[in-house]
Design a protein around this motif. Structure first.
Motif, PDB file in Angstrom:
ATOM      1  N   SER A  15       0.792  -1.065  -0.087  1.00 54.58           N
ATOM      2  CA  SER A  15       0.172   0.119   0.012  1.00 54.58           C
ATOM      3  C   SER A  15       0.859   1.124  -0.105  1.00 54.58           C
ATOM      4  O   SER A  15       0.521   2.380  -0.726  1.00 54.58           O
ATOM      5  CB  SER A  15      -0.965   0.041   1.227  1.00 54.58           C
ATOM      6  N   ALA A  16       1.990   1.104   0.732  1.00 53.24           N
ATOM      7  CA  ALA A  16       2.930   2.232   0.524  1.00 53.24           C
ATOM      8  C   ALA A  16       3.949   2.312  -0.445  1.00 53.24           C
ATOM      9  O   ALA A  16       4.402   3.184  -1.065  1.00 53.24           O
ATOM     10  CB  ALA A  16       3.580   2.545   1.949  1.00 53.24           C
ATOM     11  N   SER A 254       9.041  -0.506   3.317  1.00 51.47           N
ATOM     12  CA  SER A 254       7.508  -0.306   3.148  1.00 51.47           C
ATOM     13  C   SER A 254       7.002  -1.894   3.321  1.00 51.47           C
ATOM     14  O   SER A 254       6.270  -2.118   2.447  1.00 51.47           O
ATOM     15  CB  SER A 254       7.232   0.396   1.886  1.00 51.47           C
ATOM     16  N   GLY A 256       5.543  -3.237   5.762  1.00 47.44           N
ATOM     17  CA  GLY A 256       4.317  -3.346   6.544  1.00 47.44           C
ATOM     18  C   GLY A 256       4.577  -3.534   8.052  1.00 47.44           C
ATOM     19  O   GLY A 256       5.920  -3.557   8.730  1.00 47.44           O
ATOM     20  N   SER A 260       8.487  -4.733   8.472  1.00 47.09           N
ATOM     21  CA  SER A 260       9.415  -3.797   8.634  1.00 47.09           C
ATOM     22  C   SER A 260      10.166  -3.644   9.936  1.00 47.09           C
ATOM     23  O   SER A 260      11.307  -3.547   9.923  1.00 47.09           O
ATOM     24  CB  SER A 260       8.712  -2.194   8.470  1.00 47.09           C
ATOM     25  N   SER A 472      -0.306  -2.636  13.222  1.00 45.77           N
ATOM     26  CA  SER A 472       0.001  -1.094  12.801  1.00 45.77           C
ATOM     27  C   SER A 472       1.209  -0.920  14.051  1.00 45.77           C
ATOM     28  O   SER A 472       0.945  -1.237  15.204  1.00 45.77           O
ATOM     29  CB  SER A 472      -0.905  -0.130  12.617  1.00 45.77           C
ATOM     30  N   ASP A 501       5.207   3.297   6.187  1.00 43.75           N
ATOM     31  CA  ASP A 501       3.980   2.185   5.986  1.00 43.75           C
ATOM     32  C   ASP A 501       3.336   2.230   7.277  1.00 43.75           C
ATOM     33  O   ASP A 501       3.360   3.475   8.056  1.00 43.75           O
ATOM     34  CB  ASP A 501       4.438   0.673   5.758  1.00 43.75           C
ATOM     35  N   SER A 502       2.274   1.690   7.611  1.00 38.76           N
ATOM     36  CA  SER A 502       1.546   1.544   8.585  1.00 38.76           C
ATOM     37  C   SER A 502       2.067   1.276  10.129  1.00 38.76           C
ATOM     38  O   SER A 502       1.447   1.686  11.367  1.00 38.76           O
ATOM     39  CB  SER A 502       0.128   0.666   8.621  1.00 38.76           C
ATOM     40  N   ASN A 514      -5.927   0.988   4.934  1.00 36.50           N
ATOM     41  CA  ASN A 514      -5.714   1.134   3.556  1.00 36.50           C
ATOM     42  C   ASN A 514      -5.283   2.780   3.217  1.00 36.50           C
ATOM     43  O   ASN A 514      -4.331   3.174   2.703  1.00 36.50           O
ATOM     44  CB  ASN A 514      -6.180   0.519   2.542  1.00 36.50           C
ATOM     45  N   THR A 517      -2.448   4.660   5.420  1.00 36.28           N
ATOM     46  CA  THR A 517      -1.292   4.063   4.939  1.00 36.28           C
ATOM     47  C   THR A 517      -0.887   4.904   3.355  1.00 36.28           C
ATOM     48  O   THR A 517       0.379   5.286   3.213  1.00 36.28           O
ATOM     49  CB  THR A 517      -1.255   2.482   4.755  1.00 36.28           C
ATOM     50  N   ALA A 521       2.259   7.523   2.578  1.00 34.70           N
ATOM     51  CA  ALA A 521       3.154   7.357   1.586  1.00 34.70           C
ATOM     52  C   ALA A 521       3.374   8.579   0.608  1.00 34.70           C
ATOM     53  O   ALA A 521       4.275   9.043   0.112  1.00 34.70           O
ATOM     54  CB  ALA A 521       2.973   6.208   0.815  1.00 34.70           C
TER      55      ALA A 521
END
Length: 561
Positions: A15-16, A254, A256, A260, A472, A501-502, A514, A517, A521
């Motif tokens: 997503s990011a 990125s 998640g 991450s 998150s 990212d989240s 979503n 996030t 970004a």
């Protein structure tokens, strides 16, 4: 060992990561490498919205993580799928588009994320989207991300649920992503022309036409390469061969909220005792890595339906075939929606300033993973307490990058979270028993009318609650000792390394993840490129002016919050 040089290396095409790949390559001078462990998203099960339960539960498209036994959920191990495909979790999620409440982002700034308040992030939400009903002070119409309402609530159960919320004394809301989140109304989804509009479709595919973007799939990143306190590149494996790629400017993680922090820890960045226990040399002690884990829980409040209007009558093989064929030929009909077309956001009690409970309404009674449905007609509400106080961890277990990290959410550890779910049960019963639902409402399937006391509700929730798949906050943004990145998204103490990212959320918003996030970004891309931020918004926020005294607004006038 193959070595390549790029200006920016992005780890994770989710997503990011897809947003960053697009925005950073807008400048033709930047050579960008995007690494993704998964592969192509060109599958009907990903692209057809109604098939959403399939990719989420398919190893090819999702990391099938599992938590440690959760001590406050009767030691259940909880499913924690994360996207492993182009588009990441935006290619496997439920496509629900919720930004969160304005106060969620003011809360971020209060937590130390300076510059991330609602006035400053709203322009980036607008930049990202094309809203099907046109632009206004809150919505955009020039962005890559298509957002609409699916089939526009054609099933009568959707509107009946909204009307029941109003009957119960709550606000109607024309746009919960606009001036007023609190209330009941139509729900929005990331679908365009009948197709799932993931960040792969919205952002990555246009960027892949540019010669300065290189996308490498089936690439498992082992670690970030460090020279002292500076990131210089990454080591990754593809097809059994190990490669190193060097970053002239920055490495950006990125991957998640699970990936991450795990990758930082594999690289020797994190809490000393966690790294030493895993046999990893400490390169940079940063105690907040993998801490502060937050998620949304939900359960299904299910009822039988007295009229044959629910989707339960469409679950046989013949109807599924017709729905699928219509989608293949025309990209419309029941195949072109996630079926969550109405919703609600309410406050659990007086003294709660902004909504902390969220409803997704589904005109069917079935499991989210599609494995079980009830005979006859039914409907259900996915309801959860969305501002949890419980905190968990993501901890590396060894230096082996193929070994999953240890995940423990500590769901419902905090009494306030348990109270929130009691409120979910009691307030939902009150809403569904309003006149608007009289012609549809049959017997309660779940939890069951016999579940009444606090103890009975608690026992039911421990057994029935499921993750809403919103992990998150594990690399939180801020300035305190547990902050992992600063408000510029830079990893504290390590040059040329960011997380976007989240995982960098300081706290979890009231809604699906979503949309925020993608916003993060979009804003981070401007920070990375050194561009002037978008002009802050002055659009007002509408809230109940008497939130301290009452749980619902009744007929009182709305005021500016």
């Amino acid at each position: 060992m193959k070595e390549n040089r790029y200006d920016y290396i992005i780890v994770g095409a989710g997503s990011a990561g897809c947003v960053l790949a697009n925005r950073l390559t807008e400048d033709a001078r930047h050579r960008v490498l995007l690494l993704e462990t998964g592969g192509s998203d060109k599958s009907i099960f990903i692209q057809m919205p109604t098939a959403l339960s399939i990719p989420m539960n398919t190893k090819k498209y999702a990391w099938q993580f599992e938590t440690e036994p959760e001590p406050y959920l009767d030691n259940r191990r909880m499913h924690c799928p994360r996207g492993k495909v182009l588009g990441g979790s935006s290619s496997i999620n439920g496509m629900v588009y919720v930004r969160g409440h304005a106060r969620d982002f003011d809360e971020w700034e209060a937590e130390g994320a300076e510059g991330w308040n609602y006035r400053r992030v709203l322009p980036y939400f607008k930049k990202a989207e094309t809203w099907a009903f046109g632009a206004d002070d809150y919505r955009g119409d020039q962005g890559p991300l298509g957002v609409n309402n699916g089939n526009n609530m054609q099933n009568p159960l959707y509107q009946a649920f909204v009307d029941a919320g109003v009957d119960a004394g709550y606000f109607p809301t024309e746009d919960y992503n606009g001036a007023q989140q609190e209330g009941f109304g139509a729900m929005h989804m990331t679908v365009k022309n009948g197709r799932r509009w993931s960040t792969a479709n919205a952002y990555l595919r246009p960027a892949m036409e540019r010669p300065n973007l290189t996308v490498v799939t089936h690439a498992l990143v082992h670690k970030v390469l460090l020279d002292g306190k500076a990131a210089t590149g990454v080591r990754y494996e593809q097809g059994g061969k190990v490669h190193e790629a060097k970053a002239v400017e920055e490495v950006i993680l990125s991957a998640g909220s699970i990936g991450s922090p795990h990758l930082l820890q594999l690289s020797g960045i994190g809490r000393r005792e966690v790294l030493e226990q895993a046999g990893i040399e400490v390169k940079h002690e940063l105690p907040g890595v993998g801490e502060n884990l937050q998620d949304h829980l939900e359960f299904y409040f299910q009822f039988r339906c007295n009229k044959p209007v629910s989707l339960n009558g469409k679950l046989d093989w013949w109807n599924k075939l017709k729905i699928g064929l219509r989608w293949i030929l025309k990209k419309d009909g029941l195949g072109a929606t996630n079926h969550f077309e109405s919703c609600g956001f309410i406050r659990s009690k007086a003294g709660v300033e902004w909504p902390d409970l969220q409803y997704h309404f589904l005109p069917a009674a079935m499991r989210y993973d599609g494995k079980e449905a009830f005979a006859g007609d039914g409907f259900q509400l996915h309801i959860g307490h969305n501002k949890p106080k419980s905190r968990g961890t993501v901890h590396v277990q060894s230096a082996d990058p193929t070994q999953a990290p240890q995940i423990r959410f500590n769901y419902l550890q905090h009494e306030a979270d348990r109270e929130g779910f009691r409120d979910c049960v009691r307030l939902t019963r009150e809403i569904i028993n309003q006149p608007a639902m009289d012609e549809y409402r049959g017997p309660e399937i779940q939890p069951g009318a016999e579940v009444q006391t606090d103890e009975q509700i608690d026992a039911f929730v421990r057994q029935a609650v499921e993750s809403a798949y919103h992990p998150s906050c594990t690399c939180k943004m801020g300035t305190d000792e547990l902050a992992v990145v600063d408000p510029q998204t830079r990893v504290r103490g390590i040059r040329h390394l960011r997380v976007v990212d989240s995982s960098i959320f300081p706290t979890i918003p009231n809604g699906n993840l979503n949309a925020p996030t993608i916003m993060v970004a979009e804003r981070a891309a401007d920070l990375i490129r050194g561009r002037e931020p978008l002009k802050p918004s002055d659009a007002p926020v509408l809230m109940d002016g008497q939130w301290q005294e009452r749980q619902r607004p009744g007929t009182a006038k709305r005021v500016l919050g």
